[in-house]
Design an enzyme around this catalytic site. Sequence first.
Site, PDB file in Angstrom:
ATOM      1  N   ASP A 143       0.820  -1.144  -0.246  1.00  0.00           N
ATOM      2  CA  ASP A 143      -0.054   0.126  -0.061  1.00  0.00           C
ATOM      3  C   ASP A 143       0.987   1.131   0.057  1.00  0.00           C
ATOM      4  OD1 ASP A 143      -2.582  -1.530   0.185  1.00  0.00           O
ATOM      5  OD2 ASP A 143      -2.454  -1.682   2.261  1.00  0.00           O
ATOM      6  N   ASP A 177      -7.147  -1.266  -4.447  1.00  0.00           N
ATOM      7  CA  ASP A 177      -8.138  -0.690  -3.379  1.00  0.00           C
ATOM      8  C   ASP A 177      -9.158   0.290  -3.906  1.00  0.00           C
ATOM      9  OD1 ASP A 177      -7.173  -2.647  -1.528  1.00  0.00           O
ATOM     10  OD2 ASP A 177      -5.733  -1.078  -0.761  1.00  0.00           O
TER      11      ASP A 177
END
Length: 198
Positions: A143, A177
């Site tokens: 991420d 995401d």
Amino acid sequence: MSLRKAYFLIFLVLIVDQLSKIYVKTNFVLGEEVVIADWFRIHFIENEGMAWGTKIPGEYGKLILTVFRIFAVFGIGWWLSDSIKKRHSTYLIVAIALIFAGAAGNIIDSVFYGVIFDDSTHNLATIFSPAPYGTWFHGLVVDMFYFPIWEGNLPEWLPIFGGKHFAFFNAIFNVADIAISTGVGILLVFNRRAFPKH
């Protein structure tokens, strides 16, 4: 929307997702941050693949999560194929394609990253390392996008949270995401167009 266009959208999301993750993984040390603006940063973290770093406890927790997600992606893939065959709404097909691409993008990390990268804790990771940090199905999801739009102490008069430190928006996420969230958002916001009543 045709199957070819849906495949192209999925392919595009996967390419952008994986290129951004590989770039961050091989150019940032874990925890390293680059400030683009006060409200936007590139901040490299890794997690086991659930929102906000949540994980299933136990020795086989990560494996269970990865296998479940693989089955879920097959289900989403069937839903996409069926929706295209039945000529359902473009809103629905785009949403499913985005959710499929995002889920597949994070599965790639979970399945393969543990065996192709070495550890990022104190040094830059190298791809196809002879000393990988994990095993098959036990990779960590990369991420990097962080938008701390506001951070500070909440007013004392607020019930429960008053006086406590608070950050909005404190989640750190990736392209996969974003694709999943956008797909779900389309289904919620354009629900009547995604599921028209005949």
